[in-house]
Each structure stands twice: as structure tokens, then as C-alpha cells.
Write a protein that holds these residues in place. Structure first.
Motif, PDB file in Angstrom:
ATOM      1  N   ALA A  66       0.818  -1.218   0.000  1.00 39.43           N
ATOM      2  CA  ALA A  66       0.000   0.000   0.000  1.00 39.43           C
ATOM      3  C   ALA A  66       0.851   1.267   0.000  1.00 39.43           C
ATOM      4  N   ASP A  96      -7.682   2.294  -9.250  1.00 38.92           N
ATOM      5  CA  ASP A  96      -7.828   3.420  -8.327  1.00 38.92           C
ATOM      6  C   ASP A  96      -6.627   3.649  -7.423  1.00 38.92           C
ATOM      7  N   ARG A  97      -6.035   2.602  -6.901  1.00 44.98           N
ATOM      8  CA  ARG A  97      -4.984   2.800  -5.918  1.00 44.98           C
ATOM      9  C   ARG A  97      -3.626   3.116  -6.510  1.00 44.98           C
TER      10      ARG A  97
END
Length: 102
Positions: A66, A96-97
Motif C-alpha cells: 500500500a 484506483d490505488r
């Protein structure tokens, strides 16, 4: 697709090299015990065809932590192949990330 793994430990390093279709790499990594996601992914000359850029970006999304970063070195355009920066940016924009800096 079949993957080939070469262990660099034979020459004093701690690296693993994989070859094959991007779609199979996350599973191959898990089979080799890489359960954690990566903080850094380095890639060069891997976005040279439009038809494989989507699977490359999906592979990065599945294996990047992340807070991690992926550095992808590619040409603006690969004549005759259709890949390059624009194709890579388009595929990154679908997830999206992920974000992209050129």
C-alpha cells in the motif's frame, strides 16, 4: 504459462529472477513463499506492447504494498509494437490505488 526461476544465491546474491507471462507472476511468487507485498518494484523495457501492458499493471497492483512504489522505465513509444508511456498511463489510470508520474 510456465515460469522459470533462477536463484542468484548460487553467485552470492539474494535475488530471484522470473520469466513468463505477467498474469502468472503473483501466483509464482506465492508458491516460492513471497507472501508479503513488495515496497519497491523495478521494471524496465516491459511496457513495449499494448496487449501486455494491462497484465503488467495488474501484476504490479497485486504485488505492490500500500505504501510501495513501482519504477517503470519505458520509451515514449515503441514503433511497431504500440506500447510505451501513453499505454502505460492509460492502464494505470484504470486502477484506483495506483497513480503515475512521468
Amino acid at each position: 504459462e510456465r515460469y522459470t526461476r533462477v536463484d542468484a544465491a548460487r553467485v552470492g546474491g539474494n535475488c530471484h529472477f522470473y520469466g513468463g507471462d505477467w498474469r502468472g507472476l503473483p501466483a509464482a511468487l506465492r508458491e516460492d513463499g513471497f507472501e508479503e507485498k513488495f515496497d519497491l518494484i523495478l521494471s524496465a523495457e516491459t511496457a513495449y506492447r499494448e496487449d501486455t501492458t494491462r497484465s503488467l499493471v495488474e501484476c504490479i497492483a497485486k504485488t505492490l504494498s500500500a505504501t510501495g512504489e513501482a519504477v517503470v522505465a519505458t520509451k515514449r513509444y515503441y514503433f511497431g509494437c504500440g506500447g510505451g508511456v501513453a499505454a502505460l498511463e492509460n492502464e494505470i489510470g484504470r486502477i484506483d490505488r495506483l497513480c503515475c508520474e512521468v
